[in-house]
Scaffold this motif. Sequence first.
Motif, PDB file in Angstrom:
ATOM      1  N   LEU A   1       0.828  -1.205   0.000  1.00  8.69           N
ATOM      2  CA  LEU A   1       0.000   0.000   0.000  1.00  8.69           C
ATOM      3  C   LEU A   1       0.863   1.257   0.000  1.00  8.69           C
ATOM      4  N   PHE A   2       1.897   1.294   0.825  1.00 10.57           N
ATOM      5  CA  PHE A   2       2.779   2.466   0.876  1.00 10.57           C
ATOM      6  C   PHE A   2       3.458   2.703  -0.474  1.00 10.57           C
ATOM      7  N   ASN A   3       3.904   1.650  -1.125  1.00  8.96           N
ATOM      8  CA  ASN A   3       4.520   1.807  -2.451  1.00  8.96           C
ATOM      9  C   ASN A   3       3.520   2.369  -3.453  1.00  8.96           C
ATOM     10  N   LEU A   4       2.289   1.885  -3.396  1.00  8.53           N
ATOM     11  CA  LEU A   4       1.242   2.371  -4.299  1.00  8.53           C
ATOM     12  C   LEU A   4       0.911   3.837  -4.012  1.00  8.53           C
ATOM     13  N   ILE A   5       0.838   4.204  -2.743  1.00 14.46           N
ATOM     14  CA  ILE A   5       0.545   5.588  -2.381  1.00 14.46           C
ATOM     15  C   ILE A   5       1.668   6.510  -2.827  1.00 14.46           C
ATOM     16  N   GLN A   6       2.926   6.087  -2.631  1.00 13.86           N
ATOM     17  CA  GLN A   6       4.052   6.910  -3.075  1.00 13.86           C
ATOM     18  C   GLN A   6       3.992   7.154  -4.576  1.00 13.86           C
ATOM     19  N   ALA A   7       3.711   6.120  -5.334  1.00 15.10           N
ATOM     20  CA  ALA A   7       3.607   6.263  -6.788  1.00 15.10           C
ATOM     21  C   ALA A   7       2.443   7.175  -7.152  1.00 15.10           C
ATOM     22  N   TYR A   8       1.317   7.017  -6.485  1.00 15.90           N
ATOM     23  CA  TYR A   8       0.133   7.843  -6.752  1.00 15.90           C
ATOM     24  C   TYR A   8       0.423   9.315  -6.471  1.00 15.90           C
ATOM     25  N   ASN A   9       1.086   9.594  -5.345  1.00 17.58           N
ATOM     26  CA  ASN A   9       1.369  10.979  -4.972  1.00 17.58           C
ATOM     27  C   ASN A   9       2.269  11.686  -5.983  1.00 17.58           C
ATOM     28  N   THR A  10       3.107  10.947  -6.683  1.00 23.98           N
ATOM     29  CA  THR A  10       3.987  11.585  -7.675  1.00 23.98           C
ATOM     30  C   THR A  10       3.209  12.070  -8.893  1.00 23.98           C
ATOM     31  N   THR A  11       1.979  11.585  -9.068  1.00 21.42           N
ATOM     32  CA  THR A  11       1.182  11.990 -10.228  1.00 21.42           C
ATOM     33  C   THR A  11       0.254  13.159  -9.927  1.00 21.42           C
ATOM     34  N   LEU A  12       0.189  13.589  -8.672  1.00 19.09           N
ATOM     35  CA  LEU A  12      -0.757  14.632  -8.280  1.00 19.09           C
ATOM     36  C   LEU A  12      -0.314  16.007  -8.748  1.00 19.09           C
ATOM     37  N   GLU A  13      -1.303  16.794  -9.144  1.00 21.22           N
ATOM     38  CA  GLU A  13      -1.048  18.180  -9.522  1.00 21.22           C
ATOM     39  C   GLU A  13      -1.503  19.139  -8.432  1.00 21.22           C
ATOM     40  N   THR A  14      -1.917  18.605  -7.295  1.00 23.76           N
ATOM     41  CA  THR A  14      -2.362  19.438  -6.181  1.00 23.76           C
ATOM     42  C   THR A  14      -1.363  19.343  -5.040  1.00 23.76           C
ATOM     43  N   ASN A  15      -1.578  20.163  -4.036  1.00 21.30           N
ATOM     44  CA  ASN A  15      -0.727  20.138  -2.846  1.00 21.30           C
ATOM     45  C   ASN A  15      -1.427  19.383  -1.717  1.00 21.30           C
ATOM     46  N   ASN A  16      -2.159  18.333  -2.078  1.00 19.85           N
ATOM     47  CA  ASN A  16      -2.898  17.539  -1.104  1.00 19.85           C
ATOM     48  C   ASN A  16      -2.571  16.058  -1.274  1.00 19.85           C
ATOM     49  N   PRO A  17      -1.361  15.655  -0.940  1.00 22.67           N
ATOM     50  CA  PRO A  17      -1.011  14.246  -1.118  1.00 22.67           C
ATOM     51  C   PRO A  17      -1.761  13.340  -0.146  1.00 22.67           C
ATOM     52  N   ILE A  18      -1.848  12.087  -0.503  1.00 14.24           N
ATOM     53  CA  ILE A  18      -2.385  11.084   0.399  1.00 14.24           C
ATOM     54  C   ILE A  18      -1.345  10.874   1.508  1.00 14.24           C
TER      55      ILE A  18
END
Length: 101
Positions: free
Chosen positions: A73-90
Amino acid sequence: MKLVIVTAVGVFQKDILKLFKEANIENLSTSDIEGFKNKASVLMESQWFSREPLSNESLLFFSFTEEKNIDTLFNLIQAYNTTLETNNPIRAIVVPVERYI
């Protein structure tokens, strides 16, 4: 067994549920929460009638699960956060569980 806690803005709900599923975490709970940022922003300064801080509709997810699932889950969240265009990471944390029934 460990407790994983994840917080995010509400618009990410479907994506987070997908991440939990990909990490083989099938049982989880969720709760609506209200998120605040203490840092003054341009948006807050532009409010004419109120000096109250702006809040975001947010969600809190939690699950008791095995460490190997949390690592995924942590690996998936880290990858997901790199794609965000907002300043609201998981955000996610892990809490060890000493005893459970």
